[in-house]
Design a protein around this motif. Structure first.
Motif, PDB file in Angstrom:
ATOM      1  N   LEU A   1      13.099  -0.162  -5.240  1.00 16.63           N
ATOM      2  CA  LEU A   1      13.084   0.109  -3.656  1.00 16.63           C
ATOM      3  C   LEU A   1      12.609  -0.816  -2.708  1.00 16.63           C
ATOM      4  O   LEU A   1      12.763  -1.035  -1.624  1.00 16.63           O
ATOM      5  N   MET A   2      12.000  -1.789  -3.350  1.00 16.90           N
ATOM      6  CA  MET A   2      11.397  -2.955  -2.516  1.00 16.90           C
ATOM      7  C   MET A   2      12.016  -4.346  -3.112  1.00 16.90           C
ATOM      8  O   MET A   2      11.692  -5.381  -2.985  1.00 16.90           O
ATOM      9  N   LYS A   3      13.455  -4.234  -3.470  1.00 13.42           N
ATOM     10  CA  LYS A   3      14.042  -5.337  -3.964  1.00 13.42           C
ATOM     11  C   LYS A   3      14.430  -6.267  -2.857  1.00 13.42           C
ATOM     12  O   LYS A   3      14.775  -5.906  -1.662  1.00 13.42           O
ATOM     13  N   GLY A   4      14.307  -7.358  -2.743  1.00 15.87           N
ATOM     14  CA  GLY A   4      14.000  -8.406  -1.756  1.00 15.87           C
ATOM     15  C   GLY A   4      12.763  -8.754  -1.225  1.00 15.87           C
ATOM     16  O   GLY A   4      12.675  -9.401  -0.152  1.00 15.87           O
ATOM     17  N   ILE A   5      11.586  -8.365  -1.756  1.00 12.71           N
ATOM     18  CA  ILE A   5      10.175  -8.488  -1.187  1.00 12.71           C
ATOM     19  C   ILE A   5       9.967  -9.862  -1.061  1.00 12.71           C
ATOM     20  O   ILE A   5       8.971 -10.271  -0.482  1.00 12.71           O
ATOM     21  N   GLU A   6      10.660 -10.750  -1.846  1.00 12.72           N
ATOM     22  CA  GLU A   6      10.166 -12.143  -2.067  1.00 12.72           C
ATOM     23  C   GLU A   6      10.516 -12.837  -0.516  1.00 12.72           C
ATOM     24  O   GLU A   6      10.189 -13.819  -0.212  1.00 12.72           O
ATOM     25  N   PHE A   7      11.488 -12.196   0.202  1.00  9.24           N
ATOM     26  CA  PHE A   7      11.882 -12.797   1.630  1.00  9.24           C
ATOM     27  C   PHE A   7      10.773 -12.352   2.849  1.00  9.24           C
ATOM     28  O   PHE A   7      10.713 -12.774   3.720  1.00  9.24           O
ATOM     29  N   VAL A   8       9.876 -11.568   2.301  1.00  6.50           N
ATOM     30  CA  VAL A   8       8.810 -10.990   3.363  1.00  6.50           C
ATOM     31  C   VAL A   8       7.676 -11.916   3.596  1.00  6.50           C
ATOM     32  O   VAL A   8       7.424 -12.620   2.775  1.00  6.50           O
ATOM     33  N   ASP A   9       7.350 -11.992   4.940  1.00  8.97           N
ATOM     34  CA  ASP A   9       6.254 -12.620   5.267  1.00  8.97           C
ATOM     35  C   ASP A   9       4.991 -11.689   5.068  1.00  8.97           C
ATOM     36  O   ASP A   9       3.841 -12.148   4.930  1.00  8.97           O
ATOM     37  N   SER A  10       4.943 -10.600   5.300  1.00 12.96           N
ATOM     38  CA  SER A  10       3.787  -9.579   5.393  1.00 12.96           C
ATOM     39  C   SER A  10       4.067  -8.318   4.955  1.00 12.96           C
ATOM     40  O   SER A  10       5.281  -7.667   5.325  1.00 12.96           O
ATOM     41  N   PHE A  11       3.145  -7.349   4.280  1.00 13.01           N
ATOM     42  CA  PHE A  11       3.462  -6.303   3.655  1.00 13.01           C
ATOM     43  C   PHE A  11       2.390  -5.237   3.895  1.00 13.01           C
ATOM     44  O   PHE A  11       1.157  -5.749   3.555  1.00 13.01           O
ATOM     45  N   ASP A  12       2.515  -4.272   4.291  1.00 10.87           N
ATOM     46  CA  ASP A  12       1.531  -3.310   4.313  1.00 10.87           C
ATOM     47  C   ASP A  12       1.666  -2.064   3.840  1.00 10.87           C
ATOM     48  O   ASP A  12       2.778  -1.472   4.002  1.00 10.87           O
ATOM     49  N   VAL A  13       0.422  -1.348   3.183  1.00 13.15           N
ATOM     50  CA  VAL A  13       0.711   0.139   2.496  1.00 13.15           C
ATOM     51  C   VAL A  13      -0.660   0.535   2.898  1.00 13.15           C
ATOM     52  O   VAL A  13      -1.818  -0.140   2.955  1.00 13.15           O
ATOM     53  N   ASN A  14      -0.639   2.001   3.141  1.00 15.17           N
ATOM     54  CA  ASN A  14      -1.911   2.683   3.196  1.00 15.17           C
ATOM     55  C   ASN A  14      -2.493   3.347   2.090  1.00 15.17           C
ATOM     56  O   ASN A  14      -2.011   4.434   1.714  1.00 15.17           O
ATOM     57  N   PRO A  15      -3.406   2.803   1.364  1.00 12.36           N
ATOM     58  CA  PRO A  15      -4.249   3.718   0.457  1.00 12.36           C
ATOM     59  C   PRO A  15      -4.728   4.970   0.992  1.00 12.36           C
ATOM     60  O   PRO A  15      -4.816   5.748   0.085  1.00 12.36           O
ATOM     61  N   HIS A  16      -4.864   4.904   2.115  1.00 13.52           N
ATOM     62  CA  HIS A  16      -5.588   6.021   2.881  1.00 13.52           C
ATOM     63  C   HIS A  16      -4.387   7.245   3.040  1.00 13.52           C
ATOM     64  O   HIS A  16      -5.047   8.189   3.679  1.00 13.52           O
ATOM     65  N   LYS A  17      -3.388   7.010   2.688  1.00 13.16           N
ATOM     66  CA  LYS A  17      -2.370   7.836   2.766  1.00 13.16           C
ATOM     67  C   LYS A  17      -2.091   8.616   1.326  1.00 13.16           C
ATOM     68  O   LYS A  17      -2.467   9.982   1.139  1.00 13.16           O
ATOM     69  N   TRP A  18      -1.398   8.016   0.279  1.00 13.35           N
ATOM     70  CA  TRP A  18      -1.121   8.415  -0.914  1.00 13.35           C
ATOM     71  C   TRP A  18      -1.843   8.341  -1.984  1.00 13.35           C
ATOM     72  O   TRP A  18      -1.535   8.609  -3.221  1.00 13.35           O
ATOM     73  N   MET A  19      -3.018   7.114  -1.983  1.00 13.36           N
ATOM     74  CA  MET A  19      -3.739   6.752  -3.011  1.00 13.36           C
ATOM     75  C   MET A  19      -5.095   7.391  -3.147  1.00 13.36           C
ATOM     76  O   MET A  19      -6.008   6.762  -3.739  1.00 13.36           O
ATOM     77  N   LEU A  20      -5.448   8.392  -2.361  1.00 19.34           N
ATOM     78  CA  LEU A  20      -6.687   9.001  -2.704  1.00 19.34           C
ATOM     79  C   LEU A  20      -7.830   8.242  -2.117  1.00 19.34           C
ATOM     80  O   LEU A  20      -9.128   8.834  -2.280  1.00 19.34           O
ATOM     81  N   VAL A  21      -7.442   7.550  -1.281  1.00 20.18           N
ATOM     82  CA  VAL A  21      -8.767   6.736  -0.353  1.00 20.18           C
ATOM     83  C   VAL A  21      -8.753   7.431   0.943  1.00 20.18           C
ATOM     84  O   VAL A  21      -7.696   7.533   1.638  1.00 20.18           O
ATOM     85  N   ASN A  22     -10.129   7.666   1.357  1.00 21.39           N
ATOM     86  CA  ASN A  22     -10.181   8.203   2.708  1.00 21.39           C
ATOM     87  C   ASN A  22      -9.911   7.274   3.797  1.00 21.39           C
ATOM     88  O   ASN A  22     -10.181   6.310   3.539  1.00 21.39           O
TER      89      ASN A  22
END
Length: 500
Positions: free
Chosen positions: A287-308
């Motif tokens: 689902l992230m095919k093409g990530i090599e073209f990206v300049d910046s990438f962000d994900v929230n561990p405080h959503k789905w990775m059990l981090v407050n």
């Protein structure tokens, strides 16, 4: 408060939190309070004299808890998850106990270096290209921001500065103010409100481009928008792609958007706030095919990775782009000469000060391990699929689009008005909590697996609660329809009598 009182107070608070989570199913997910309830019970002035901690905890239980929406209830299915775990709470406690402000390496070396370590760990778990990591040979790296909203704005400001510098280098006679007035940002009309807000805060026009029927922003749509704006003398500057939209958890095709952005020299940022966490499971990385073209990438561990909250993980291909945008020197901030590999994070963010947020990410990664986090995400996705199966088995319900990650969208076959009434009735009864969305112009209800303690029996409870309300609505609908012929008959009789 001395250390002994702190021990007693903290231990009592921890017991309270543990008891709260152990018994959370006994509480309605929504509170039964009216606006202004707390203003009526709280004193108008702060206390002059110190109070006993036991009184503080008692008032918390008596006054604060009744006004809480229980985000970690297994019957909370609104928005997206907010992370929480005992491991993260302990990490937060350690961070607060140390109380350091890690704006530079010297202000607390471990604060900076543990962030470098954990961002490398997490980037590798997600399968990000090596060029995004501090441990690569290039200038890429990761930084913990406060939220995805903040990361989107940081990306916009960096893209803006980089574009202006590039154009002024090409033609020093250009006016900086005129350049900035012509800059344009682009995203999908399915974006989160925070993306549109970044345009407002960054003083950049934000074009919301129409997504396709499946909620995805396509490469041809973006290319056409670039061409239209360039023809009008505007300057494409920044694109925000969504991996997991808020409404339906749709994934923009990076392999289409990336080449368009790279060819035009436009910064491409990825907002993967919720769904990006699933990339720790290899089966979802397509689902992230093409990530090599990206300049910046962000994900929230405080959503789905059990981090407050707050802990938003942002990676960039080139850390110098951030430094060139945010570096402001003062003599009192003189430090050792750090590098991209050991960064001064004050140059990678908007605030100067920063909490030791890496500690809670570190404790979660250590206590759960990669496999524990994968199990958590896979389990929540399977629970969503189970709910979708229950909903599809009811011929009064339409599930669309197909469930994505931990989200299921559904509506009643009788139409938008009845679907909206269903959500209103369920919210009023406070047993389960969901929010609305739209898909292809239709009103729908979003059902998300949010709490880490959710089990299959909780899904059964939520579905049965929803189904009971559907039964009531449908019986009312049938009753109303059967009344129509009778009413029409009475009207006809009255008309006949009038004609006589």
């Amino acid at each position: 408060m001395n250390s002994q009182q702190f021990r007693e107070f903290a231990k009592a608070a921890i017991d309270l939190i543990a008891d709260y989570m152990d018994n959370i199913r006994t509480r309605d997910v929504l509170p039964s309070v009216e606006p202004g309830y707390l203003l009526k019970v709280m004193p108008e002035e702060a206390p002059e004299e110190p109070e006993e901690w036991k009184n503080v905890l008692s008032d918390f239980t008596q006054d604060i808890l009744p006004g809480i929406t229980h985000w970690h209830s297994p019957r909370f299915h609104a928005f997206y998850p907010t992370g929480s775990s005992y491991a993260s709470i302990v990490g937060n406690l350690l961070s607060d106990g140390l109380g350091v402000i890690g704006f530079s390496w010297m202000s607390s070396p471990a604060c900076t270096e543990l962030e470098v370590v954990t961002m490398n760990w997490l980037g590798k778990l997600l399968g990000l290209p090596e060029q995004f990591l501090n441990c690569s040979t290039g200038p890429g790296g990761g930084v913990i921001q406060g939220s995805a909203s903040e990361a989107t704005l940081v990306g916009l400001l960096v893209a803006k500065e980089k574009t202006v510098r590039k154009l002024l280098k090409m033609n020093p006679n250009l006016d900086e103010g005129e350049i900035k007035a012509k800059l344009v940002a682009y995203t999908s009309d399915q974006c989160n409100s925070s993306v549109e807000k970044a345009g407002l805060l960054g003083s950049m026009k934000m074009r919301l481009l129409k997504a396709d029927a499946d909620g995805r922003l396509r490469g041809d749509t973006l290319k056409k928008a670039f061409e239209e704006d360039i023809e009008q003398g505007l300057i494409p500057c920044y694109v925000i792609a969504n991996l997991g939209t808020t409404g339906t958890c749709a994934f923009d095709p990076l392999h289409e958007l990336g080449p368009v952005c790279n060819a035009a020299g436009v910064w491409l940022h990825v907002d993967a706030a919720y769904a990006g966490a699933a990339f720790i499971c290899p089966e979802y990385r397509h689902l992230m095919k093409g990530i090599e073209f990206v300049d910046s990438f962000d994900v929230n561990p405080h959503k789905w990775m059990l981090v407050n909250f707050d802990c938003s993980a942002m990676w960039v291909k080139n850390g110098y782009d951030l430094i060139n945008t945010f570096d402001v020197q003062r003599i009192y901030l003189d430090d050792i000469k750090t590098t991209i590999k050991i960064p001064d994070y004050r140059h990678w963010q908007m605030p100067l000060g920063r909490r030791f947020r890496a500690l809670k990410l570190w404790t979660v990664l250590r206590i759960y391990g990669a496999e524990g986090l994968r199990n958590h995400i896979r389990n929540q996705i399977s629970l969503a699929q189970y709910f979708a199966k229950l909903a599809r088995a009811d011929n009064r319900v339409v599930v669309e689009p197909e469930s994505s990650m931990g989200l299921v969208c559904f509506r009643l076959i009788d139409g938008d008005k009845v679907t909206k009434k269903l959500l209103e009735n369920l919210t009023e009864k406070k047993k389960v909590y969901m929010v609305a969305g739209s898909y292809r112009g239709r009103y729908m209800i979003r059902f998300v697996i949010c709490s880490r303690v959710t089990k299959k029996e909780d899904i059964d409870y939520s579905w049965n609660t929803i189904k009971e309300e559907i039964n009531v609505l449908c019986s009312e609908e049938i009753h109303t329809k059967t009344q129509i012929p009778a009413i029409q008959h009475l009207d006809a009789v009255k008309l006949c009598e009038k004609s006589k």
